[in-house]
Design a protein around this motif. Sequence first.
Motif, PDB file in Angstrom:
ATOM      1  N   GLU A 110     -52.584  65.649 -32.041  1.00 41.76           N
ATOM      2  CA  GLU A 110     -51.353  66.150 -31.437  1.00 41.76           C
ATOM      3  C   GLU A 110     -50.319  66.601 -32.468  1.00 41.76           C
ATOM      4  O   GLU A 110     -49.712  67.650 -32.332  1.00 41.76           O
ATOM      5  N   HIS A 111     -50.120  65.812 -33.534  1.00 36.73           N
ATOM      6  CA  HIS A 111     -49.043  66.113 -34.490  1.00 36.73           C
ATOM      7  C   HIS A 111     -49.528  66.367 -35.911  1.00 36.73           C
ATOM      8  O   HIS A 111     -48.716  66.604 -36.802  1.00 36.73           O
ATOM      9  N   GLY A 112     -50.844  66.259 -36.166  1.00 32.11           N
ATOM     10  CA  GLY A 112     -51.347  66.511 -37.516  1.00 32.11           C
ATOM     11  C   GLY A 112     -50.736  65.561 -38.522  1.00 32.11           C
ATOM     12  O   GLY A 112     -50.691  64.362 -38.299  1.00 32.11           O
ATOM     13  N   ASN A 113     -50.214  66.131 -39.623  1.00 28.23           N
ATOM     14  CA  ASN A 113     -49.588  65.237 -40.604  1.00 28.23           C
ATOM     15  C   ASN A 113     -48.074  65.176 -40.443  1.00 28.23           C
ATOM     16  O   ASN A 113     -47.369  64.717 -41.326  1.00 28.23           O
ATOM     17  N   ASN A 114     -47.579  65.593 -39.294  1.00 29.15           N
ATOM     18  CA  ASN A 114     -46.154  65.486 -39.000  1.00 29.15           C
ATOM     19  C   ASN A 114     -45.848  64.174 -38.279  1.00 29.15           C
ATOM     20  O   ASN A 114     -46.747  63.511 -37.772  1.00 29.15           O
ATOM     21  N   ALA A 115     -44.574  63.848 -38.239  1.00 26.72           N
ATOM     22  CA  ALA A 115     -44.159  62.652 -37.509  1.00 26.72           C
ATOM     23  C   ALA A 115     -44.472  62.825 -36.032  1.00 26.72           C
ATOM     24  O   ALA A 115     -44.543  63.945 -35.527  1.00 26.72           O
ATOM     25  N   GLY A 116     -44.675  61.740 -35.367  1.00 27.15           N
ATOM     26  CA  GLY A 116     -44.977  61.762 -33.937  1.00 27.15           C
ATOM     27  C   GLY A 116     -46.060  60.742 -33.654  1.00 27.15           C
ATOM     28  O   GLY A 116     -46.729  60.259 -34.567  1.00 27.15           O
ATOM     29  N   PRO A 117     -46.233  60.422 -32.401  1.00 26.51           N
ATOM     30  CA  PRO A 117     -47.197  59.379 -32.055  1.00 26.51           C
ATOM     31  C   PRO A 117     -48.634  59.811 -32.341  1.00 26.51           C
ATOM     32  O   PRO A 117     -48.954  60.997 -32.329  1.00 26.51           O
ATOM     33  N   VAL A 118     -49.451  58.818 -32.637  1.00 27.46           N
ATOM     34  CA  VAL A 118     -50.888  59.024 -32.796  1.00 27.46           C
ATOM     35  C   VAL A 118     -51.592  58.163 -31.759  1.00 27.46           C
ATOM     36  O   VAL A 118     -50.997  57.251 -31.186  1.00 27.46           O
ATOM     37  N   GLU A 119     -52.833  58.473 -31.529  1.00 31.49           N
ATOM     38  CA  GLU A 119     -53.663  57.650 -30.664  1.00 31.49           C
ATOM     39  C   GLU A 119     -54.402  56.678 -31.588  1.00 31.49           C
ATOM     40  O   GLU A 119     -55.126  57.107 -32.474  1.00 31.49           O
ATOM     41  N   PHE A 120     -54.198  55.372 -31.422  1.00 30.53           N
ATOM     42  CA  PHE A 120     -54.778  54.328 -32.275  1.00 30.53           C
ATOM     43  C   PHE A 120     -55.551  53.399 -31.360  1.00 30.53           C
ATOM     44  O   PHE A 120     -54.957  52.685 -30.555  1.00 30.53           O
ATOM     45  N   ARG A 121     -56.880  53.436 -31.456  1.00 32.00           N
ATOM     46  CA  ARG A 121     -57.713  52.639 -30.551  1.00 32.00           C
ATOM     47  C   ARG A 121     -58.772  51.895 -31.346  1.00 32.00           C
ATOM     48  O   ARG A 121     -59.191  52.338 -32.412  1.00 32.00           O
ATOM     49  N   SER A 122     -59.208  50.764 -30.794  1.00 31.71           N
ATOM     50  CA  SER A 122     -60.208  49.935 -31.467  1.00 31.71           C
ATOM     51  C   SER A 122     -61.379  49.659 -30.533  1.00 31.71           C
ATOM     52  O   SER A 122     -61.204  49.494 -29.321  1.00 31.71           O
ATOM     53  N   TYR A 123     -62.558  49.570 -31.144  1.00 34.96           N
ATOM     54  CA  TYR A 123     -63.794  49.366 -30.396  1.00 34.96           C
ATOM     55  C   TYR A 123     -64.676  48.352 -31.110  1.00 34.96           C
ATOM     56  O   TYR A 123     -64.615  48.212 -32.332  1.00 34.96           O
ATOM     57  N   ARG A 124     -65.517  47.725 -30.349  1.00 37.47           N
ATOM     58  CA  ARG A 124     -66.654  46.982 -30.882  1.00 37.47           C
ATOM     59  C   ARG A 124     -67.864  47.860 -30.601  1.00 37.47           C
ATOM     60  O   ARG A 124     -68.015  48.370 -29.482  1.00 37.47           O
ATOM     61  N   ILE A 125     -68.697  48.051 -31.608  1.00 41.00           N
ATOM     62  CA  ILE A 125     -69.903  48.864 -31.448  1.00 41.00           C
ATOM     63  C   ILE A 125     -71.079  48.034 -31.933  1.00 41.00           C
ATOM     64  O   ILE A 125     -71.188  47.745 -33.129  1.00 41.00           O
ATOM     65  N   VAL A 126     -71.929  47.615 -30.997  1.00 40.36           N
ATOM     66  CA  VAL A 126     -73.085  46.777 -31.320  1.00 40.36           C
ATOM     67  C   VAL A 126     -74.313  47.370 -30.648  1.00 40.36           C
ATOM     68  O   VAL A 126     -74.328  47.549 -29.425  1.00 40.36           O
ATOM     69  N   ASP A 127     -75.307  47.663 -31.453  1.00 39.82           N
ATOM     70  CA  ASP A 127     -76.566  48.234 -30.940  1.00 39.82           C
ATOM     71  C   ASP A 127     -76.331  49.447 -30.037  1.00 39.82           C
ATOM     72  O   ASP A 127     -76.971  49.595 -28.994  1.00 39.82           O
ATOM     73  N   GLY A 128     -75.387  50.294 -30.419  1.00 36.76           N
ATOM     74  CA  GLY A 128     -75.130  51.508 -29.661  1.00 36.76           C
ATOM     75  C   GLY A 128     -74.210  51.345 -28.469  1.00 36.76           C
ATOM     76  O   GLY A 128     -73.820  52.332 -27.844  1.00 36.76           O
ATOM     77  N   ASP A 129     -73.855  50.100 -28.129  1.00 35.61           N
ATOM     78  CA  ASP A 129     -72.939  49.855 -27.014  1.00 35.61           C
ATOM     79  C   ASP A 129     -71.496  49.862 -27.526  1.00 35.61           C
ATOM     80  O   ASP A 129     -71.167  49.153 -28.478  1.00 35.61           O
ATOM     81  N   VAL A 130     -70.650  50.634 -26.873  1.00 32.47           N
ATOM     82  CA  VAL A 130     -69.250  50.786 -27.265  1.00 32.47           C
ATOM     83  C   VAL A 130     -68.360  50.074 -26.251  1.00 32.47           C
ATOM     84  O   VAL A 130     -68.452  50.336 -25.050  1.00 32.47           O
ATOM     85  N   THR A 131     -67.509  49.177 -26.738  1.00 28.01           N
ATOM     86  CA  THR A 131     -66.574  48.463 -25.878  1.00 28.01           C
ATOM     87  C   THR A 131     -65.176  48.599 -26.474  1.00 28.01           C
ATOM     88  O   THR A 131     -64.938  48.170 -27.607  1.00 28.01           O
TER      89      THR A 131
END
Length: 152
Positions: A110-131
């Motif tokens: 959305e904002h590249g290297n400019n100020a502004g919100p980013v989308e920051f998400r976390s996952y567990r990835i085990v044996d191809g399963d994404v949670t």
Amino acid sequence: MLTIDRATYDGIVAHARRDHPDEACGIVAGPEGSDRPERLVEMVNAAGSPTFYEFDSSDLFALYKEMDANDEEPVVVYHSHTATEAYPSRTDIGLASEPNAHYVLVSTREHGNNAGPVEFRSYRIVDGDVTEEEVVVVPELSRNPTEARGVS
């Protein structure tokens, strides 16, 4: 759930913005078995690509030797997406080789290297399963992780 301190969160976001339009990548190490992301290690994207990241193999080997010597492990493996949402691609899922790690994706689309919100998400990835998991940002990691109170 990923509990991360504000300075580390801000460091990951700053790295993602700085490397935009190329993907940024890195690791946050912590004491073995602790699930505590304590030491941010920015890595160079050897692919130098806006659509793919690759750790430099010699840098990664050196980091793993250092973590081993310090009784650390990768608690967070992160990279950025520059044009898509913060969700693991098929390639990302295939590369996920740390079953105990949190895989963090930061989208700078959305904002590249400019100020502004980013989308920051976390996952567990085990044996191809994404949670997907909740991310709690705290001012600092407490000595006793059960005392942490979130400020997201």
